[in-house]
Design an enzyme around this catalytic site. Sequence first.
Site, PDB file in Angstrom:
ATOM      1  N   ARG A  42       1.074  10.539   0.496  1.00 34.15           N
ATOM      2  CA  ARG A  42       1.302  11.568   1.515  1.00 34.15           C
ATOM      3  C   ARG A  42       2.231  12.668   1.059  1.00 34.15           C
ATOM      4  O   ARG A  42       2.503  13.592   1.806  1.00 34.15           O
ATOM      5  CB  ARG A  42       1.831  10.931   2.805  1.00 34.15           C
ATOM      6  CG  ARG A  42       0.756  10.082   3.468  1.00 34.15           C
ATOM      7  CD  ARG A  42       1.154   9.572   4.832  1.00 34.15           C
ATOM      8  NE  ARG A  42       0.153   8.598   5.259  1.00 34.15           N
ATOM      9  CZ  ARG A  42       0.287   7.796   6.297  1.00 34.15           C
ATOM     10  NH1 ARG A  42       1.368   7.837   7.032  1.00 34.15           N
ATOM     11  NH2 ARG A  42      -0.682   6.944   6.612  1.00 34.15           N
TER      12      ARG A  42
ATOM     13  N   GLU B 203       0.873  -1.189   0.000  1.00 29.82           N
ATOM     14  CA  GLU B 203       0.000   0.000   0.000  1.00 29.82           C
ATOM     15  C   GLU B 203       0.902   1.230   0.000  1.00 29.82           C
ATOM     16  O   GLU B 203       1.636   1.474   0.956  1.00 29.82           O
ATOM     17  CB  GLU B 203      -0.875  -0.007   1.265  1.00 29.82           C
ATOM     18  CG  GLU B 203      -1.718   1.253   1.419  1.00 29.82           C
ATOM     19  CD  GLU B 203      -2.349   1.359   2.815  1.00 29.82           C
ATOM     20  OE1 GLU B 203      -2.600   0.318   3.465  1.00 29.82           O
ATOM     21  OE2 GLU B 203      -2.566   2.495   3.262  1.00 29.82           O
TER      22      GLU B 203
ATOM     23  N   LYS C 107     -10.606  -0.385   7.812  1.00 31.35           N
ATOM     24  CA  LYS C 107      -9.289  -0.219   8.444  1.00 31.35           C
ATOM     25  C   LYS C 107      -9.499   0.193   9.897  1.00 31.35           C
ATOM     26  O   LYS C 107     -10.413   0.977  10.202  1.00 31.35           O
ATOM     27  CB  LYS C 107      -8.536   0.857   7.663  1.00 31.35           C
ATOM     28  CG  LYS C 107      -7.245   1.316   8.294  1.00 31.35           C
ATOM     29  CD  LYS C 107      -6.465   2.199   7.338  1.00 31.35           C
ATOM     30  CE  LYS C 107      -5.421   2.992   8.105  1.00 31.35           C
ATOM     31  NZ  LYS C 107      -4.316   3.429   7.271  1.00 31.35           N
TER      32      LYS C 107
HETATM   33  C1  3PG Z   1      -1.432   4.051   8.661  1.00 31.59           C
HETATM   34  O1  3PG Z   1      -1.692   4.982   7.959  1.00 31.59           O
HETATM   35  O2  3PG Z   1      -2.078   3.008   8.600  1.00 31.59           O
HETATM   36  C2  3PG Z   1      -0.362   4.147   9.665  1.00 31.59           C
HETATM   37  O3  3PG Z   1       0.539   5.144   9.370  1.00 31.59           O
HETATM   38  C3  3PG Z   1       0.367   2.880   9.878  1.00 31.59           C
HETATM   39  O4  3PG Z   1       0.825   2.874  11.140  1.00 31.59           O
HETATM   40  P1  3PG Z   1       2.284   2.325  11.481  1.00 31.59           P
HETATM   41  O5  3PG Z   1       3.279   3.221  10.786  1.00 31.59           O
HETATM   42  O6  3PG Z   1       2.400   2.397  12.960  1.00 31.59           O
HETATM   43  O7  3PG Z   1       2.396   0.939  10.963  1.00 31.59           O
END
Ligand code: 3PG
Length: 320
Positions: free
Chosen positions: A46, A42, A130
């Site tokens: 950003r 994914e 999610k």
């Molecule tokens: C997301 O957008 O799902 C998060 O940034 C993921 O979180 P993590 O970096 O703690 O895995």
Amino acid sequence: MSENALELIEKIGLLPLVNVSDPSKAAPIAQALSKGGIDAIEVTLRDATALESLANARKALPNALVGAGSVHNVADAERAIDLGADFIVAPGVDPETIQFCQTRQTPVIPGAVTATEIEQARALGLSVVKFFPADILGGVKAINALRGPFADVRVVPTGGINLDNMTPYAENKGVYALGGSFLTPSAAVAAGDWDAITSTAERAVDKMLGFTMGHVGVNCPTADVARAAAEEFAEIFRFNTREIDISFFGGSAVEAMKKPSFGEHGHIAIATNSMKRAIHHLERRGYSFRFFKNNDKGEMIAAYITNEIGGFAIHLCVKY
Ligand code: 3PG
């Protein structure tokens, strides 16, 4: 992508998040993940270079799942889908974006962590959401509580998940797949250490599948011999005996078969957190299956690998 992307996400079970500002790194990251057993990625939208990263990952791995994350609106979703995104992950429930993805036949996984948000996602026809930030929101405890009223909904937890704390998520039936940036460690990405990403992926796959000893199956000539064998075994260790259609169990360790079944001597059952994911990952490594058994609820309870080892058939079973 021949298979439905959402179904494939469930089988792969892990959804690595890629958040890079250098688009030339997207392809080697995707390749390193794939080498480690994870054909999904994914790419989070950003920054201004994210779509280029998405396109590079797409080109590098035409047969893997490449999706876009942090998609806030229809315009981002459209750009990502036009570049070949197989799925969209959104931080929240935006009906317009969700409906747009649906008209483009692209699976969408929106962030929904409260009962109201999950209700909104369901009303839009979704059953996978999610769950972010998973650790802060209570991890599997919160997921279990929400699945009381929403038993038909499964979640993709992300946020604070890592190799050390992922097991409860991997064991949880409400978890559709688990995601996170821990699969693309920033130090490895900065150093271009693709082998480190591959080995992290391998370790994550192993932890997710959670293979462990299930039981040994002993082929007996008759049901009476099987009953006696299970009872003798149970007596030594003060285990219970349990009869099922084809066998007697002595505790959970030994299954005495009522008549000779697969394997010259019997079988060895290896338990896993998920039959579906284990079959996917073992097939991907070149192993095939010859026989599957479901229970009366239609849930798979055994999957026999074609190979036999030392006169024993090998089957997967579910961890309870
Ligand atoms: C997301 O957008 O799902 C998060 O940034 C993921 O979180 P993590 O970096 O703690 O895995």
